[in-house]
Design a protein around this motif. Sequence first.
Motif, short mmCIF file in Angstrom:
data_model
loop_
_atom_site.label_atom_id
_atom_site.label_comp_id
_atom_site.label_asym_id
_atom_site.label_seq_id
_atom_site.Cartn_x
_atom_site.Cartn_y
_atom_site.Cartn_z
N ASN A 51 6.10 35.26 11.57
CA ASN A 51 7.32 35.16 12.49
C ASN A 51 7.61 33.62 12.58
O ASN A 51 6.81 32.75 12.16
CB ASN A 51 7.22 35.98 13.82
N MET A 52 8.67 33.43 12.93
CA MET A 52 9.17 31.84 13.37
C MET A 52 9.70 31.69 14.48
O MET A 52 10.44 32.40 15.00
CB MET A 52 10.35 31.55 11.99
N VAL A 53 9.47 30.51 15.07
CA VAL A 53 10.13 30.31 16.38
C VAL A 53 10.83 28.94 16.07
O VAL A 53 10.26 28.14 15.34
CB VAL A 53 8.97 30.01 17.45
N SER A 54 12.31 28.82 16.45
CA SER A 54 13.11 27.70 15.86
C SER A 54 13.57 27.20 17.43
O SER A 54 14.47 27.59 18.05
CB SER A 54 14.28 28.11 15.34
N GLY A 55 13.19 25.85 17.61
CA GLY A 55 13.88 25.35 18.67
C GLY A 55 14.94 24.14 18.24
O GLY A 55 15.36 24.03 17.24
N GLY A 56 15.45 23.70 19.39
CA GLY A 56 16.37 22.68 18.99
C GLY A 56 15.71 21.05 19.44
O GLY A 56 14.74 21.05 19.13
N LEU A 57 16.59 20.22 19.97
CA LEU A 57 15.83 18.99 20.22
C LEU A 57 15.00 19.27 21.58
O LEU A 57 15.43 19.98 22.44
CB LEU A 57 16.96 17.97 20.53
N LEU A 58 13.75 18.75 21.36
CA LEU A 58 12.80 18.94 22.33
C LEU A 58 12.88 17.42 23.10
O LEU A 58 12.54 16.19 22.57
CB LEU A 58 11.50 19.33 21.79
N ARG A 59 12.65 17.59 24.51
CA ARG A 59 12.54 16.41 25.31
C ARG A 59 11.08 16.44 26.04
O ARG A 59 10.62 17.24 26.92
CB ARG A 59 13.66 16.54 26.36
N THR A 60 10.04 15.57 25.62
CA THR A 60 10.52 14.68 24.47
C THR A 60 9.07 14.71 23.79
O THR A 60 8.17 15.05 24.24
CB THR A 60 10.73 13.13 25.06
N THR A 61 9.32 14.58 22.41
CA THR A 61 8.00 14.50 21.46
C THR A 61 8.18 12.93 20.80
O THR A 61 9.06 12.36 20.81
CB THR A 61 8.16 15.60 20.57
N ASP A 62 7.10 12.74 20.12
CA ASP A 62 7.02 11.45 19.35
C ASP A 62 8.14 11.46 18.30
O ASP A 62 8.67 10.60 18.15
CB ASP A 62 5.64 11.45 18.56
N ALA A 63 8.48 12.81 17.66
CA ALA A 63 9.41 12.82 16.62
C ALA A 63 10.92 12.62 17.33
O ALA A 63 11.75 12.12 16.55
CB ALA A 63 9.40 14.18 15.95
N SER A 64 11.00 12.92 18.70
CA SER A 64 12.22 12.70 19.28
C SER A 64 12.73 11.59 20.26
O SER A 64 13.57 11.24 20.76
CB SER A 64 12.67 14.07 20.20
N ALA A 65 11.45 10.69 20.17
CA ALA A 65 11.41 9.69 21.04
C ALA A 65 12.53 8.55 20.57
O ALA A 65 13.11 7.83 21.37
CB ALA A 65 10.39 8.94 20.91
N ALA A 66 12.99 8.44 19.41
CA ALA A 66 14.14 7.89 18.87
C ALA A 66 15.47 8.18 19.23
O ALA A 66 16.48 7.61 18.87
CB ALA A 66 13.93 7.49 17.54
N THR A 67 15.61 9.26 19.78
CA THR A 67 16.82 10.10 20.26
C THR A 67 17.25 9.22 21.44
O THR A 67 16.81 9.29 22.14
CB THR A 67 16.65 11.49 20.43
N PRO A 68 18.72 8.77 21.21
CA PRO A 68 19.40 8.25 22.71
C PRO A 68 19.46 9.06 23.68
O PRO A 68 19.73 10.31 23.48
CB PRO A 68 20.59 7.95 21.98
#
Length: 258
Positions: free
Chosen positions: A190-207
């Motif tokens: 199976n798969m779990v699909s998220g959107g933008l997560l607050r906050t991970t290392d990968a999303s840290a650059a997101t404004p």
Amino acid sequence: MTRPALPLDEQIVVVTGGARGLGAAISRAFAGQGARVVVDFHSSQEAAEALAAEYDDRVIALQADVRDRAAVEALVATAASHFGSPVTTVVNNALVDFAFNGDARAKADEIGYGDFAAQFEGSIEGPLNLIQAARAGMAEAGFGRIINVGTNLFQHPVVPYHDYTAAKAALLSLTRTFADDLGPSGITVNMVSGGLLRTTDASAATPEAVFDAIGAATPLRAVTTPEQLADATLFFASPWARGVTGQNLIVDGGLVKG
């Protein structure tokens, strides 16, 4: 022979990229339910070993680049030897060199196939290596749980993550075809699909403004956390999901439907 579903506290779980961000949340979620967990890391040795130290001998940190088949096979063998039983559950979470910042991503007229190939190596070759390395032990036990981490950008491609989204779309296809192929052995995929997560290392650059805008557009009025997405991986591994395979569960607070 397919056997009854194992409770979480009897499972041996490998979480790829399990030392930081979403991976760390998933590792902690399984460990918190009593599972024995392998925190796979590529370069984050210090973080992986620190996480493992929180749970004594129920959690171990092992290094393996998921793109390296021999390294993945060695990891699975070491896990089975350490815990005295084959791996039952794998969570394909590792993400290869990607930052979630739409302003910095190559647009359609700029991106090259090399960018796609790099993401396919992480999102397809990596899971393929781990699934195939763990499959024999799962089949012998008549029980296996494979959980792939995807994205809601299939349905809502609002940012130009062309290479990332294409690779994850291919992973969804793999999820569904492998579910049919492995089902007779008692293995669900199976798969779990998220959107933008607050906050991970990968999303840290997101404004910050992007986080705020997504939160405001979400029925729950908040951006999903890594811990919330990790909860969904527990569901697919648990006996409650024993009749579920080949599915993609979107975990984004209701932002994307279907």
